[in-house]
Design a protein around this motif. Structure first.
Motif, PDB file in Angstrom:
ATOM      1  N   HIS A  94       0.839  -1.200   0.015  1.00  0.00           N
ATOM      2  CA  HIS A  94       0.087   0.033   0.019  1.00  0.00           C
ATOM      3  C   HIS A  94       0.956   1.234  -0.189  1.00  0.00           C
ATOM      4  O   HIS A  94       0.575   2.223  -0.522  1.00  0.00           O
ATOM      5  CB  HIS A  94      -0.896   0.010   1.223  1.00  0.00           C
ATOM      6  N   GLN A  95       2.189   1.144   0.714  1.00  0.00           N
ATOM      7  CA  GLN A  95       3.067   2.468   0.688  1.00  0.00           C
ATOM      8  C   GLN A  95       3.587   2.611  -0.700  1.00  0.00           C
ATOM      9  O   GLN A  95       3.683   3.941  -1.157  1.00  0.00           O
ATOM     10  CB  GLN A  95       4.040   2.004   1.635  1.00  0.00           C
ATOM     11  N   ILE A 131      11.165   5.699  -5.140  1.00  0.00           N
ATOM     12  CA  ILE A 131      10.323   5.092  -3.802  1.00  0.00           C
ATOM     13  C   ILE A 131      11.267   4.009  -2.877  1.00  0.00           C
ATOM     14  O   ILE A 131      11.129   3.995  -1.818  1.00  0.00           O
ATOM     15  CB  ILE A 131       9.318   4.329  -4.515  1.00  0.00           C
ATOM     16  N   ALA A 132      12.451   3.576  -3.765  1.00  0.00           N
ATOM     17  CA  ALA A 132      13.264   2.655  -3.074  1.00  0.00           C
ATOM     18  C   ALA A 132      14.013   3.320  -2.268  1.00  0.00           C
ATOM     19  O   ALA A 132      14.345   3.124  -1.069  1.00  0.00           O
ATOM     20  CB  ALA A 132      14.100   2.020  -4.231  1.00  0.00           C
ATOM     21  N   GLN A 133      14.548   4.706  -2.742  1.00  0.00           N
ATOM     22  CA  GLN A 133      15.302   5.542  -1.535  1.00  0.00           C
ATOM     23  C   GLN A 133      14.396   5.671  -0.394  1.00  0.00           C
ATOM     24  O   GLN A 133      15.026   6.053   0.588  1.00  0.00           O
ATOM     25  CB  GLN A 133      15.597   6.692  -2.519  1.00  0.00           C
ATOM     26  N   ALA A 134      13.176   6.282  -0.741  1.00  0.00           N
ATOM     27  CA  ALA A 134      12.112   6.887   0.288  1.00  0.00           C
ATOM     28  C   ALA A 134      12.057   5.768   1.397  1.00  0.00           C
ATOM     29  O   ALA A 134      11.534   6.249   2.576  1.00  0.00           O
ATOM     30  CB  ALA A 134      10.989   7.235  -0.052  1.00  0.00           C
ATOM     31  N   LEU A 135      11.887   4.489   1.022  1.00  0.00           N
ATOM     32  CA  LEU A 135      11.503   3.452   1.894  1.00  0.00           C
ATOM     33  C   LEU A 135      12.571   2.675   2.294  1.00  0.00           C
ATOM     34  O   LEU A 135      12.193   1.542   2.895  1.00  0.00           O
ATOM     35  CB  LEU A 135      10.377   2.568   1.182  1.00  0.00           C
ATOM     36  N   SER A 136      13.731   3.085   1.955  1.00  0.00           N
ATOM     37  CA  SER A 136      15.017   2.209   2.237  1.00  0.00           C
ATOM     38  C   SER A 136      14.936   0.682   1.525  1.00  0.00           C
ATOM     39  O   SER A 136      15.184  -0.297   2.342  1.00  0.00           O
ATOM     40  CB  SER A 136      15.225   2.192   3.651  1.00  0.00           C
ATOM     41  N   LEU A 137      14.639   0.408   0.425  1.00  0.00           N
ATOM     42  CA  LEU A 137      14.449  -0.741  -0.055  1.00  0.00           C
ATOM     43  C   LEU A 137      15.306  -0.647  -1.441  1.00  0.00           C
ATOM     44  O   LEU A 137      15.551   0.250  -2.046  1.00  0.00           O
ATOM     45  CB  LEU A 137      12.740  -0.988  -0.722  1.00  0.00           C
ATOM     46  N   ARG A 178       2.611   5.921  -3.464  1.00  0.00           N
ATOM     47  CA  ARG A 178       3.906   6.766  -4.207  1.00  0.00           C
ATOM     48  C   ARG A 178       3.879   6.478  -5.658  1.00  0.00           C
ATOM     49  O   ARG A 178       4.078   7.248  -6.205  1.00  0.00           O
ATOM     50  CB  ARG A 178       5.178   6.219  -3.581  1.00  0.00           C
ATOM     51  N   LEU A 179       3.512   5.276  -6.203  1.00  0.00           N
ATOM     52  CA  LEU A 179       3.353   5.171  -7.695  1.00  0.00           C
ATOM     53  C   LEU A 179       2.235   6.005  -7.986  1.00  0.00           C
ATOM     54  O   LEU A 179       2.493   6.542  -9.053  1.00  0.00           O
ATOM     55  CB  LEU A 179       3.064   3.658  -7.746  1.00  0.00           C
ATOM     56  N   ALA A 180       1.180   6.064  -7.432  1.00  0.00           N
ATOM     57  CA  ALA A 180       0.137   6.778  -7.795  1.00  0.00           C
ATOM     58  C   ALA A 180       0.514   8.271  -7.839  1.00  0.00           C
ATOM     59  O   ALA A 180      -0.333   9.122  -8.426  1.00  0.00           O
ATOM     60  CB  ALA A 180      -1.115   6.510  -6.810  1.00  0.00           C
ATOM     61  N   ARG A 181       1.159   8.563  -6.981  1.00  0.00           N
ATOM     62  CA  ARG A 181       1.609  10.210  -6.996  1.00  0.00           C
ATOM     63  C   ARG A 181       2.636  10.425  -8.158  1.00  0.00           C
ATOM     64  O   ARG A 181       2.941  11.534  -7.891  1.00  0.00           O
ATOM     65  CB  ARG A 181       2.169  10.586  -5.604  1.00  0.00           C
ATOM     66  N   GLY A 182       3.079   9.368  -8.817  1.00  0.00           N
ATOM     67  CA  GLY A 182       3.968   9.763  -9.876  1.00  0.00           C
ATOM     68  C   GLY A 182       5.355   9.762  -9.466  1.00  0.00           C
ATOM     69  O   GLY A 182       6.253   9.746 -10.473  1.00  0.00           O
ATOM     70  N   GLU A 183       5.735   8.769  -8.233  1.00  0.00           N
ATOM     71  CA  GLU A 183       7.166   8.537  -8.050  1.00  0.00           C
ATOM     72  C   GLU A 183       7.701   7.525  -8.860  1.00  0.00           C
ATOM     73  O   GLU A 183       6.925   6.638  -9.022  1.00  0.00           O
ATOM     74  CB  GLU A 183       7.315   8.392  -6.608  1.00  0.00           C
ATOM     75  N   GLN A 205     -10.377   7.329  -3.947  1.00  0.00           N
ATOM     76  CA  GLN A 205      -9.900   8.197  -2.929  1.00  0.00           C
ATOM     77  C   GLN A 205      -8.616   7.470  -2.013  1.00  0.00           C
ATOM     78  O   GLN A 205      -8.827   7.804  -0.764  1.00  0.00           O
ATOM     79  CB  GLN A 205     -11.197   8.733  -2.065  1.00  0.00           C
ATOM     80  N   GLN A 206      -7.797   6.979  -2.581  1.00  0.00           N
ATOM     81  CA  GLN A 206      -6.660   6.419  -1.882  1.00  0.00           C
ATOM     82  C   GLN A 206      -5.393   7.251  -1.890  1.00  0.00           C
ATOM     83  O   GLN A 206      -4.439   6.619  -1.156  1.00  0.00           O
ATOM     84  CB  GLN A 206      -6.516   5.006  -2.552  1.00  0.00           C
ATOM     85  N   LEU A 207      -5.583   8.319  -2.396  1.00  0.00           N
ATOM     86  CA  LEU A 207      -4.312   9.128  -2.299  1.00  0.00           C
ATOM     87  C   LEU A 207      -4.515   9.872  -1.047  1.00  0.00           C
ATOM     88  O   LEU A 207      -5.492  10.626  -0.835  1.00  0.00           O
ATOM     89  CB  LEU A 207      -4.148  10.226  -3.413  1.00  0.00           C
ATOM     90  N   PRO A 208      -3.363   9.868   0.046  1.00  0.00           N
ATOM     91  CA  PRO A 208      -3.507  10.455   1.389  1.00  0.00           C
ATOM     92  C   PRO A 208      -3.755  11.960   0.956  1.00  0.00           C
ATOM     93  O   PRO A 208      -2.972  12.596   0.431  1.00  0.00           O
ATOM     94  CB  PRO A 208      -2.073  10.145   1.885  1.00  0.00           C
ATOM     95  N   LEU A 209      -4.335  12.660   2.053  1.00  0.00           N
ATOM     96  CA  LEU A 209      -4.483  13.986   1.990  1.00  0.00           C
ATOM     97  C   LEU A 209      -3.305  14.702   2.558  1.00  0.00           C
ATOM     98  O   LEU A 209      -2.681  14.116   3.375  1.00  0.00           O
ATOM     99  CB  LEU A 209      -5.678  14.273   2.785  1.00  0.00           C
TER     100      LEU A 209
END
Length: 213
Positions: free
Chosen positions: A156-157, A171-177, A161-166, A209-213
């Motif tokens: 889900h995380q 994403i790998a850098q942000a989530l340490s993956l 992020r994919l839905a926001r265009g990352e 409506q799954q993009l966080p506010l």
């Protein structure tokens, strides 16, 4: 005496919860952990009556740790803690076996009441979470059921992020993956949601409506 283990990767949060619970004469924080493996190791040593478990943890996230804890300690009350909006993870946590779900913004009295309630074998559910749960239980079991409910917490995380265009690298850098791990999550997400690419995934997120506010 209710013996509590707090699992949160932020020391200041653990200290705040410990201080809040320290005002109760019938509750004692006997152990702390900064990640899932440390929490599970503390549980295996025994002497824990309630686990306060953060959803967002490094490495294995809180929902994965919840699954493992339920397998090894099926009678242990687990109270999930989160800074996320209730609609994102409350129902998922309860369906996985959590005894309650509490936002970290709760005051000390509510945290204490929640610990006492789950220690007594009951569920702790706020009014807002109860409304979400009622809606989820009343949802149809046909093709209209939201497919994103099949995603794990980590999926889900990545989905958000994919839905926001990352990009996968971002994403790998942000989530340490690793990028390969994120790519694997992406493939699973596309399969579970039925989206063919990131554009369709973003459209799906907007519709649901799954993009966080």
């Amino acid at each position: 005496m209710i013996r509590v283990l707090i699992c949160d990767d932020h020391m200041i949060v653990r200290q705040g919860i410990r201080q809040s619970l320290g005002e109760a004469c019938d509750i004692e924080v006997v152990a702390e952990a900064a990640d899932g493996p440390a929490a599970l190791q503390a549980l295996r040593q025994g002497g824990i009556d309630v686990l306060l478990l953060d959803i967002s943890l490094p490495g294995r996230d809180g929902l994965d740790v919840l699954r493992q804890a339920r397998e090894e300690f099926p009678r242990l009350p687990v109270l999930m803690l989160s800074t996320y909006p209730d609609r994102q993870y409350a129902v998922r946590s309860l369906k996985l076996g959590a005894s309650g779900y509490l936002n970290k913004s709760a005051d000390s009295g509510e945290i204490t009441a929640a610990v006492r309630r789950v220690a007594g074998g009951q569920r702790f559910i706020t009014a807002s979470v109860a409304e979400l749960l009622a809606h989820a239980l009343g949802a149809p079991s046909d093709d209209e059921t939201p497919l994103h409910q099949l995603l794990s917490h980590r999926e889900h995380q990545v989905f958000e992020r994919l839905a926001r265009g990352e990009s996968v690298g971002e994403i790998a850098q942000a989530l340490s993956l690793s990028s390969n791990t994120v790519s694997t999550y992406r493939a699973r997400i596309l399969d579970k949601t039925g989206a063919r690419n990131d554009v369709e995934l973003a459209l799906y997120a907007v519709r649901r409506q799954q993009l966080p506010l």
